[in-house]
Motif scaffolding. Structure first.
Motif, short mmCIF file in Angstrom:
data_model
loop_
_atom_site.label_atom_id
_atom_site.label_comp_id
_atom_site.label_asym_id
_atom_site.label_seq_id
_atom_site.Cartn_x
_atom_site.Cartn_y
_atom_site.Cartn_z
N GLU A 118 0.81 -1.22 0.00
CA GLU A 118 0.00 0.00 0.00
C GLU A 118 0.84 1.27 0.00
O GLU A 118 0.30 2.37 -0.14
CB GLU A 118 -0.95 0.01 1.20
N VAL A 119 2.15 1.14 0.19
CA VAL A 119 3.02 2.31 0.15
C VAL A 119 4.09 2.12 -0.92
O VAL A 119 4.46 0.99 -1.25
CB VAL A 119 3.68 2.57 1.52
N ARG A 120 4.60 3.24 -1.43
CA ARG A 120 5.63 3.22 -2.46
C ARG A 120 6.96 3.65 -1.84
O ARG A 120 7.12 4.84 -1.50
CB ARG A 120 5.27 4.15 -3.61
N PRO A 121 7.90 2.75 -1.68
CA PRO A 121 9.16 3.13 -1.06
C PRO A 121 10.02 3.99 -1.98
O PRO A 121 9.96 3.86 -3.21
CB PRO A 121 9.84 1.78 -0.80
N SER A 122 10.81 4.86 -1.39
CA SER A 122 11.79 5.63 -2.16
C SER A 122 13.09 4.84 -2.20
O SER A 122 13.19 3.75 -1.61
CB SER A 122 12.00 7.00 -1.51
N SER A 123 14.10 5.38 -2.86
CA SER A 123 15.34 4.65 -3.04
C SER A 123 16.09 4.40 -1.73
O SER A 123 16.91 3.48 -1.63
CB SER A 123 16.26 5.39 -4.02
N ASN A 124 15.82 5.23 -0.70
CA ASN A 124 16.52 5.07 0.58
C ASN A 124 15.67 4.35 1.63
O ASN A 124 15.99 4.36 2.82
CB ASN A 124 16.95 6.43 1.13
#
Length: 372
Positions: A246-252
């Motif tokens: 349900e969430v979109r992680p960033s690169s970090n």
């Protein structure tokens, strides 16, 4: 002398582990223990090695069911005021008599039925006592309880004992009935250690409620986006109410459904949380500054956020805070040394004190009295 204890709980997330830890400590010492709770709690109780008994007539309940706004507040209030739940407790205590009945302090309907039946009880406070007492006596929840003919203040006053599993220096000690109120210190399943956050790179742990809260996935996403531009590693735990998808992680960012917080906090620089008591106190035990963003303003989270900010242990923001405000707060907590110094002091004091489960078990075993 062996003591028999009936622990009375409800499916609410963070309220459960500290009570089960105290029950487990009692059982480890050879005392007879059983836990009465909602059917959805069976697996957690049995996994802890404890005898479980389900409510037989109380309304069904799970904290993972989606509810929002006023509907959620009224649903929780209905659980806390449920007299049928209390009658189940009375039947259990009379069917298999015990020396102690330990009841979660939000279950006012249960306390009322125990009072009517002439059974003595101990109140278990799983958060700041100031927050729990205020919630059941005043405000919206207190109003609902009074409308239903319940008298929370009186039920607290006549308790033979209150076990408050929090740091006493962060709580407000009441003037009335103080002799029966015991601050045990926080209860931890694992021993905390000082975080190594002075070693780069910085790490941020993000963990919100384990129960369903409307809008929580959106808040998690905003936090991830707020921290994305920073040169830090971010660990997000979603808990059982939200899927990592349900969430979109960033690169970090690494997203986990579950991760032992004691492991994640071993090297964390900042913890971003919702003001849940267990996560907040565990972060303090590790000496980590906190950013508190309450997701549920109806209970203890805003109070805990205020206490953290007032003691210089972190910052608190409204759940509608912008990505810029969240980012600025995280940067300030990482850069300003005073937060680390203050949480380091508190962490050393908490780690040097006995585990609250040990203190609570000492009091339950030492003040045993027939509950009926």
């Amino acid at each position: 002398m062996m003591t028999s204890v009936l622990f009375v709980t409800w499916d609410g997330g963070g309220n459960v582990p500290p009570m089960l830890a105290v029950a487990s400590e009692m059982q480890r010492r050879g005392h007879a223990v059983r836990v009465l709770g909602h059917p959805s709690q069976r697996a957690a109780v049995v996994t802890a090695g404890l005898a479980f008994e389900a409510y037989s007539t109380a309304r069904s309940w799970t904290a993972l069911k989606p509810r929002s706004g006023l509907r959620a507040d009224l649903a929780y209030a209905a659980v806390f005021a449920d007299r049928r739940l209390g009658r189940d407790v009375v039947r259990s205590a009379r069917r298999s008599p015990v020396d102690r009945i330990v009841v979660d302090g939000l279950l006012i309907g249960a306390l009322s039925e125990l009072c009517r039946a002439g059974l003595r009880y101990t109140i278990f406070v799983h958060t700041l006592r100031a927050a729990m007492y205020r919630a059941v006596v005043r405000g919206p929840l207190g109003a609902v309880l009074h409308v239903r003919g319940l008298r929370p203040a009186h039920l607290y006053e006549i308790a033979e004992l209150e076990l408050v599993v929090t740091d006493p220096l962060l709580d407000v000690r009441p003037r009335a009935n103080a002799a029966s109120i015991v601050h045990t210190g926080p209860v931890f399943a694992e021993r905390a250690t000082q975080s190594t956050f002075d070693d780069p790179p910085a790490e941020v742990l993000v963990s919100l409620s384990t129960t369903y809260v409307h809008g929580q996935a959106e808040l998690l996403q905003r936090i991830i986006e707020a921290i994305a531009p920073l040169p830090v590693r971010v660990i997000v735990t979603t808990g059982p109410a939200i899927s990592p998808d349900e969430v979109r992680p960033s690169s970090n960012t690494d997203v986990h459904a579950y991760l032992p917080h004691a492991d994640a906090m071993a090297s964390a620089s900042v913890v971003v949380g919702h003001g849940g008591h267990a996560t907040t106190l565990l972060a303090l035990a590790h000496g980590i500054p906190l950013l508190i963003i309450p997701t549920n303003t109806s209970f203890d989270q805003p109070v805990i956020g205020h206490v953290i900010a007032a003691h210089g242990l972190g910052l608190t923001l409204d759940k509608r805070a912008s990505t810029e405000a969240i980012r600025d707060a995280v940067v300030e907590l990482i850069r300003r040394r005073s937060y680390r110094d203050r949480t380091g002091e508190v962490g050393r004091r908490i780690r040097g004190a006995p585990n609250g489960a040990v203190v609570a078990a000492d009091r339950l075993a030492g003040r045993a009295a027939t509950a009926g």
